[in-house]
Design a protein around this motif. Structure first.
Motif, PDB file in Angstrom:
ATOM      1  N   UNK A   1      17.215 -37.688  27.982  1.00 27.84           N
ATOM      2  CA  UNK A   1      18.086 -38.727  27.418  1.00 27.84           C
ATOM      3  C   UNK A   1      18.723 -38.279  26.110  1.00 27.84           C
ATOM      4  N   UNK A   2      19.896 -38.784  25.848  1.00 24.67           N
ATOM      5  CA  UNK A   2      20.600 -38.518  24.593  1.00 24.67           C
ATOM      6  C   UNK A   2      20.492 -39.748  23.701  1.00 24.67           C
ATOM      7  N   UNK A   3      20.203 -39.499  22.428  1.00 23.14           N
ATOM      8  CA  UNK A   3      20.009 -40.585  21.465  1.00 23.14           C
ATOM      9  C   UNK A   3      20.965 -40.396  20.301  1.00 23.14           C
ATOM     10  N   UNK A   4      21.637 -41.466  19.929  1.00 22.14           N
ATOM     11  CA  UNK A   4      22.493 -41.456  18.747  1.00 22.14           C
ATOM     12  C   UNK A   4      21.880 -42.393  17.710  1.00 22.14           C
TER      13      UNK A   4
ATOM     14  N   UNK B   1      15.932 -31.599  19.795  1.00 22.61           N
ATOM     15  CA  UNK B   1      16.774 -31.982  18.669  1.00 22.61           C
ATOM     16  C   UNK B   1      18.267 -31.904  19.001  1.00 22.61           C
ATOM     17  N   UNK B   2      18.609 -31.065  19.967  1.00 25.24           N
ATOM     18  CA  UNK B   2      20.018 -30.946  20.339  1.00 25.24           C
ATOM     19  C   UNK B   2      20.529 -32.176  21.068  1.00 25.24           C
ATOM     20  N   UNK B   3      19.617 -33.052  21.518  1.00 25.08           N
ATOM     21  CA  UNK B   3      20.013 -34.266  22.230  1.00 25.08           C
ATOM     22  C   UNK B   3      20.063 -35.486  21.319  1.00 25.08           C
TER      23      UNK B   3
ATOM     24  N   UNK C   1      25.750 -41.485  24.518  1.00 24.23           N
ATOM     25  CA  UNK C   1      24.282 -41.580  24.410  1.00 24.23           C
ATOM     26  C   UNK C   1      23.697 -42.558  25.422  1.00 24.23           C
ATOM     27  N   UNK C   2      22.443 -42.321  25.757  1.00 26.62           N
ATOM     28  CA  UNK C   2      21.689 -43.260  26.589  1.00 26.62           C
ATOM     29  C   UNK C   2      21.060 -44.357  25.739  1.00 26.62           C
TER      30      UNK C   2
ATOM     31  N   UNK D   1      21.149 -48.789  25.953  1.00 30.16           N
ATOM     32  CA  UNK D   1      20.093 -49.541  25.267  1.00 30.16           C
ATOM     33  C   UNK D   1      20.196 -49.357  23.760  1.00 30.16           C
ATOM     34  N   UNK D   2      19.730 -50.384  23.028  1.00 24.02           N
ATOM     35  CA  UNK D   2      19.827 -50.366  21.567  1.00 24.02           C
ATOM     36  C   UNK D   2      18.492 -50.734  20.952  1.00 24.02           C
TER      37      UNK D   2
END
Length: 414
Positions: free
Chosen positions: A274-277, A309-311, A357-358, A378-379
């Protein structure tokens, strides 16, 4: 009740109960707890001791040789172990730090005594002979049992305390004299909670009559501290593992359904990382300490998604969103800002940054406007707490921010 052995005094209950009455008079906010304790005569305890079921084991010889005024102090001391949940806290500390054996339990007992005794006596309550004080061990006052445990070890300064035993109610380790959960006159968990609540009500109702230590305890009874780091990590992990997060079709491994369709290769649904922002509120109302805490949480978030960390990307935002920085540059991310707050621009920046982002994690004091519609991911909101409406620093002194929207998972930080 144990029968009296030849040559040994019987338990002087009149003296014991007179001491309890004196304790209740000088510490009226503890009266409910003092009278909830059930005394049990025992010649195996050195002085007085308690178990987690709110029984107080009493040595007849100790009662016989101790003045009533000092016995009152012992009553207060023993019931303090139970009110402050030293047995439960001792069990948790033992598991977390690997503390085993009678020596470590003695250290817990000493540390718990230091937490109680530094402000328990005076104002009509005499300190019992031999009561352990933090100063006698070279320790500061005003700390908790867990803090004291880190500050001392058994040695010359504690060699005179080997007799000390306040029972399983002080450190969680059952004693040979304990009657156990099925014994008579024990309180149920619900009854113990009710006693704590009544005592806390008495302290908060008349805060001027209680010490700072008891006032702090009463505040935590009504507002127990939350393990927010664990909660935040769990919220992020839950969001990244939810339905629709991090899923895509791939021909790298054909679908098993292809076997039923000769000549046709179907892609399989694969879970990608998953990608996280992370949107960090950098407005003027967020302190430097909170920004430092936010960066620590960013590192923890990367661990929650498998250490990639790259995600993970970081978007500093006050009234306008800055560049979305990849976390592989985490040590050099400039948290610029210091103006007003509008995290809607941060949401927009995070969603425009490719790939989308996911999960969006927002670290903020909540003094912001929120998106009108739910983002397509999702938040999770990590909220720096503010105590009163007067703490909100906006141009309008009557401004009170909106609470985070219902579609966000909210965890209070700190």
């Amino acid at each position: 009740m144990s029968p009296s052995a030849p040559g040994q005094p019987a338990l002087d209950r009149d003296k014991l109960f007179s001491a309890r009455l004196h304790a209740a008079r000088v510490r009226p906010y503890l009266a409910t707890a003092l009278f909830a304790l059930h005394p049990v005569e025992s010649r195996r305890v050195p002085t007085m001791a308690v178990d987690r079921h709110w029984r107080c084991y009493v040595s007849p010889a100790f009662v016989d040789r101790t003045p009533v005024e000092e016995l009152a102090g012992v009553w207060v001391h023993e019931v303090s172990h139970l009110l402050r949940d030293h047995h439960g806290r001792g069990d948790r500390v033992a598991r977390e730090r690997g503390l085993t054996g009678p020596g470590e339990r003695l250290r817990m007992n000493i540390a718990a005594d230091c937490e109680i005794n530094d402000d328990a006596f005076g104002d009509g309550l005499i300190r019992p002979e031999g009561a352990v004080m933090p100063g006698s061990l070279g320790l500061p006052e005003g700390e908790l049992m867990e803090d004291y445990l880190r500050r001392f070890s058994l040695g010359p300064s504690t060699q005179d305390l080997v007799w000390l035993d306040c029972g399983s109610g002080a450190d969680g380790l059952e004693r040979e004299w304990d009657l156990g959960a099925d014994g008579a006159h024990g309180l149920s968990p619900q009854e113990r909670d009710a006693v704590r609540f009544r005592v806390a009500q008495g302290i908060t109702g008349r805060p001027g009559s209680a010490s700072k230590g008891w006032q702090r305890w009463a505040e935590e009874v009504f507002h127990p501290p939350q393990p927010w780091r664990e909660l935040l990590g769990a919220a992020v992990r839950s969001a990244t593992s939810g339905s629709g997060a991090g899923q895509d079709y791939s021909y790298g491994r054909p679908s098993r359904r292809s076997a039923g369709l000769p000549g046709i290769v179907l892609p399989s649904l694969r879970r990608r990382p998953p990608r996280v922002s992370v949107v960090i509120d950098t407005s003027a109302s967020v302190s430097d300490a909170e920004l430092g805490s936010a960066l620590l949480e960013v590192a923890a978030i990367s661990r929650a998604v498998g250490g990639r960390r790259d995600l993970v990307s970081v978007v500093p935002c006050d009234a306008a969103a800055r560049i979305a920085y990849p976390l592989c540059r985490g040590e050099g991310i400039p948290l610029l800002g210091g103006g007003g707050t509008d995290l809607r621009t941060g949401f927009a920046k995070a969603l425009r940054s490719g790939p989308r982002p996911d999960v969006i994690v927002v670290l903020t004091d909540g003094q912001t406007a929120w998106p009108d519609t739910r983002p397509p991911c999702r938040t999770v909101v990590g909220l720096f707490p503010r105590q009163t409406a007067g703490a909100w620093d906006e141009d309008d002194p009557d401004y009170v921010p909106d609470t985070p929207p219902e579609w966000a998972r909210v965890v209070t930080i700190g």
